[in-house]
Design an enzyme around this catalytic site. Sequence first.
Site, PDB file in Angstrom:
ATOM      1  CD  GLU A 415      -2.989   0.792  -0.142  1.00  0.00           C
ATOM      2  OE1 GLU A 415      -3.321  -0.330  -0.520  1.00  0.00           O
ATOM      3  OE2 GLU A 415      -3.292   1.841  -0.751  1.00  0.00           O
TER       4      GLU A 415
HETATM    5  C1  LIG Z   1       2.210  -9.909   0.476  1.00  0.00           C
HETATM    6  C2  LIG Z   1       1.960  -8.816  -0.519  1.00  0.00           C
HETATM    7  C3  LIG Z   1       0.658  -8.434  -0.809  1.00  0.00           C
HETATM    8  C4  LIG Z   1       0.403  -7.438  -1.762  1.00  0.00           C
HETATM    9  N1  LIG Z   1      -0.895  -7.142  -2.118  1.00  0.00           N
HETATM   10  C5  LIG Z   1      -1.113  -6.338  -3.193  1.00  0.00           C
HETATM   11  C6  LIG Z   1      -2.430  -6.178  -3.733  1.00  0.00           C
HETATM   12  O1  LIG Z   1      -3.408  -6.726  -3.218  1.00  0.00           O
HETATM   13  N2  LIG Z   1      -2.582  -5.421  -4.851  1.00  0.00           N
HETATM   14  C7  LIG Z   1      -1.529  -4.796  -5.456  1.00  0.00           C
HETATM   15  O2  LIG Z   1      -1.737  -4.124  -6.459  1.00  0.00           O
HETATM   16  N3  LIG Z   1      -0.267  -4.910  -4.960  1.00  0.00           N
HETATM   17  C8  LIG Z   1      -0.037  -5.669  -3.851  1.00  0.00           C
HETATM   18  N4  LIG Z   1       1.248  -5.821  -3.367  1.00  0.00           N
HETATM   19  C9  LIG Z   1       2.340  -5.110  -4.004  1.00  0.00           C
HETATM   20  C10 LIG Z   1       2.915  -4.002  -3.126  1.00  0.00           C
HETATM   21  O3  LIG Z   1       1.993  -2.939  -3.019  1.00  0.00           O
HETATM   22  C11 LIG Z   1       4.276  -3.588  -3.693  1.00  0.00           C
HETATM   23  O4  LIG Z   1       5.168  -4.660  -3.449  1.00  0.00           O
HETATM   24  C12 LIG Z   1       4.791  -2.300  -3.085  1.00  0.00           C
HETATM   25  O5  LIG Z   1       4.035  -1.213  -3.528  1.00  0.00           O
HETATM   26  C13 LIG Z   1       6.266  -2.029  -3.431  1.00  0.00           C
HETATM   27  O6  LIG Z   1       6.503  -2.179  -4.786  1.00  0.00           O
HETATM   28  P1  LIG Z   1       7.722  -3.097  -5.265  1.00  0.00           P
HETATM   29  O7  LIG Z   1       7.588  -4.412  -4.590  1.00  0.00           O
HETATM   30  O8  LIG Z   1       7.782  -3.077  -6.737  1.00  0.00           O
HETATM   31  O9  LIG Z   1       9.014  -2.389  -4.674  1.00  0.00           O
HETATM   32  P2  LIG Z   1       9.875  -1.294  -5.433  1.00  0.00           P
HETATM   33  O10 LIG Z   1       8.972  -0.221  -5.937  1.00  0.00           O
HETATM   34  O11 LIG Z   1      10.776  -1.960  -6.389  1.00  0.00           O
HETATM   35  O12 LIG Z   1      10.726  -0.668  -4.245  1.00  0.00           O
HETATM   36  C14 LIG Z   1      12.047  -1.113  -3.859  1.00  0.00           C
HETATM   37  C15 LIG Z   1      12.623  -0.080  -2.889  1.00  0.00           C
HETATM   38  O13 LIG Z   1      12.815   1.178  -3.557  1.00  0.00           O
HETATM   39  C16 LIG Z   1      12.120   2.218  -2.879  1.00  0.00           C
HETATM   40  N5  LIG Z   1      11.581   3.156  -3.865  1.00  0.00           N
HETATM   41  C17 LIG Z   1      10.898   2.873  -5.005  1.00  0.00           C
HETATM   42  N6  LIG Z   1      10.548   4.003  -5.623  1.00  0.00           N
HETATM   43  C18 LIG Z   1      11.012   5.035  -4.890  1.00  0.00           C
HETATM   44  C19 LIG Z   1      10.955   6.457  -5.003  1.00  0.00           C
HETATM   45  N7  LIG Z   1      10.320   7.059  -6.006  1.00  0.00           N
HETATM   46  N8  LIG Z   1      11.551   7.184  -4.028  1.00  0.00           N
HETATM   47  C20 LIG Z   1      12.180   6.591  -2.990  1.00  0.00           C
HETATM   48  N9  LIG Z   1      12.249   5.260  -2.829  1.00  0.00           N
HETATM   49  C21 LIG Z   1      11.679   4.489  -3.769  1.00  0.00           C
HETATM   50  C22 LIG Z   1      11.028   1.522  -2.081  1.00  0.00           C
HETATM   51  O14 LIG Z   1      10.613   2.277  -0.948  1.00  0.00           O
HETATM   52  C23 LIG Z   1      11.696   0.209  -1.700  1.00  0.00           C
HETATM   53  O15 LIG Z   1      12.463   0.392  -0.549  1.00  0.00           O
HETATM   54  C24 LIG Z   1       1.502  -6.785  -2.386  1.00  0.00           C
HETATM   55  C25 LIG Z   1       2.821  -7.141  -2.067  1.00  0.00           C
HETATM   56  C26 LIG Z   1       3.048  -8.155  -1.170  1.00  0.00           C
HETATM   57  C27 LIG Z   1       4.475  -8.566  -0.881  1.00  0.00           C
END
Ligand SMILES: Cc1cc2nc3c(=O)[nH]c(=O)nc-3n(C[C@H](O)[C@H](O)[C@H](O)COP(=O)(O)OP(=O)(O)OC[C@H]3O[C@@H](n4cnc5c(N)ncnc54)[C@H](O)[C@@H]3O)c2cc1C
Length: 560
Positions: A415
């Site tokens: 989220e």
């Molecule tokens: C168990 C689980 C349930 C989930 N449920 C849902 C769901 O129901 N629906 C759905 O759509 N998604 C869902 N998600 C996805 C979740 O919302 C994302 O994993 C989350 O938003 C982070 O995205 P990412 O994993 O691509 O991490 P990334 O975006 O790759 O982030 C990696 C790191 O980089 C940092 N970062 C990235 N961009 C920036 C920026 N612009 N500035 C500073 N730091 C940055 C982040 O804070 C993090 O530390 C779920 C994930 C999990 C693991």
Amino acid sequence: MTLPYVAPVDDVALALDVVGAPDVPTLTELLHEFGRFCAEVLAPLNQPGDAAGVGFDPATGAVTTAPGWREAYRKMVDAGWMGVSAPAEFGGGGQPAVLHVAMHEMLNAANMPFALGPMLTQGAVHMLVRHGSPEQQARYVPRLVTGEWAGTMNLTEPGAGSDVGALVTRAVPAGDGTWRISGQKIFITYGEHDLTDEIVHIVLARTPGAPPGTRGISCFIVPKRLVAPDGSLGERNRVRCIGVEHKMGIHASPTCTLEYDGAFAELIGDEHAGMHYMFTMMNNARLAVGAEGLGIATRAYQAAVAFARERVQGRVVGDEPGTPVIGHPDVRRMLLHMRSHVDAMRLLAFTNARAIDDGDDGLADLLTPVTKAWCTDVGAEVARLATQVHGGMGYIRETGVEQLERDVRITSIYEGTNGIQAIDLVTRKLAALDGEPVARVLGLVDATVDLLDGELASLREPLHAGAVALREATAFLAGVPAARARDALAGATPYLRLFGTVAGGWLLARQALAARARTGAGDARATVTARYFLGQVVPAAVGLLPAIRAGAADLDASEF
Ligand SMILES: Cc1cc2nc3c(=O)[nH]c(=O)nc-3n(C[C@H](O)[C@H](O)[C@H](O)COP(=O)(O)OP(=O)(O)OC[C@H]3O[C@@H](n4cnc5c(N)ncnc54)[C@H](O)[C@@H]3O)c2cc1C
């Protein structure tokens, strides 16, 4: 060994009082009943669910929930708990957001992996009530409100996580006003399961010729089964679960990869407005995730107290031999640290919900990233302390506390990661409405300082110091020129921590004042809790000022 849980209804009622919730006696009565349901029906399924996880059949794409899950879900639906805070015109109970958050605390304390299903269904209701057409509302909302059907949120893709604008799932017009969606969504919570016959997916996708980034995103309804005009469920839609994740925690919550292969879809509202619609839901969804951190923390605190009362180890200095570890000052320090943070989280989340109930968008927008990130980070810290209080037994599966530590970990990530929340706070929310909401919060803190007298007088100085530091940090960040934007981004996370901690101290001081007004005399529990938090936690957060001001120079100079 089953982890104890008793819904802390008296504490919740006091917090509702402090934040000025309407008709607290009625809300408290509802919470008594709901708390009992959570403790008796859902809490006992939490550890077995963690051990069993979910089943997945690659041949059919079917996902089965843990033993007992379906029966518990049925009981929740039959008791009418699913729609308590949904609008009355769609069959809901029309109760305020603050009750919704209080219920979520209990639901998550009892069984967070279970709670995620209802949370997402309520998110889908919210989306459709605000942005769906009357036909879509009639078709989907009433059965989502009761819980007969479930909902999901589909944003994330392999190349689009924090950067939702990078998503590539495509929607093309079918020529009859409906659309066909193709693409892959990952990490979809409750994306497939056996709790309901129908799952209503809310899916973000890109239409032909859409502008790049978030401006080109549209929002669709994709039902798992097609719905006939008479409301009956027809054939399977072309959406299928192709895998479930094996995770660190929330084992009983299915996290699904969904493949859309020309699936029937209905557009919600206007094309290209999908991101705007998502934003209007975010306050509620992020507040609900904050309540997950709070819920786990309450359960962790209760478990730690119960264990510390029983376990005998080491001579308690100043006491008889054979007395339990709860007598050791270091154990008491951990317990009071946990309890004061639980109370502060609850008060912050309820204050945020009250702003939503009051239609005070400025305050709700400001507080939401703080509630989401502070309550989840602190929730994880409280869960970690619960393991610590248990000693070696905390590391052993059967006590159940290590599960809390694993389960709560995701709340800081999904989220919108907590880093993204801090950036939202610093780059958007502080400047919103010319800084009026943040100035208002600081003014409210100052006003509370002036009320602290008698046995609460010792809270004045640390609360004042917290307000001074927060004001200084806010002014510093507001003054960072655009050309040095990286400096503000570098200080965002410590700033959010300072904000949450000072807000927590302010609300605990108000709680102590409210408890005193109730009893007419000092209330020992509320006073001691506020004194610990303001005397020991707030000063540490004030110490974050150098980190907030440090800028990005050393970060940029570092080799990794
Ligand atoms: C168990 C689980 C349930 C989930 N449920 C849902 C769901 O129901 N629906 C759905 O759509 N998604 C869902 N998600 C996805 C979740 O919302 C994302 O994993 C989350 O938003 C982070 O995205 P990412 O994993 O691509 O991490 P990334 O975006 O790759 O982030 C990696 C790191 O980089 C940092 N970062 C990235 N961009 C920036 C920026 N612009 N500035 C500073 N730091 C940055 C982040 O804070 C993090 O530390 C779920 C994930 C999990 C693991």
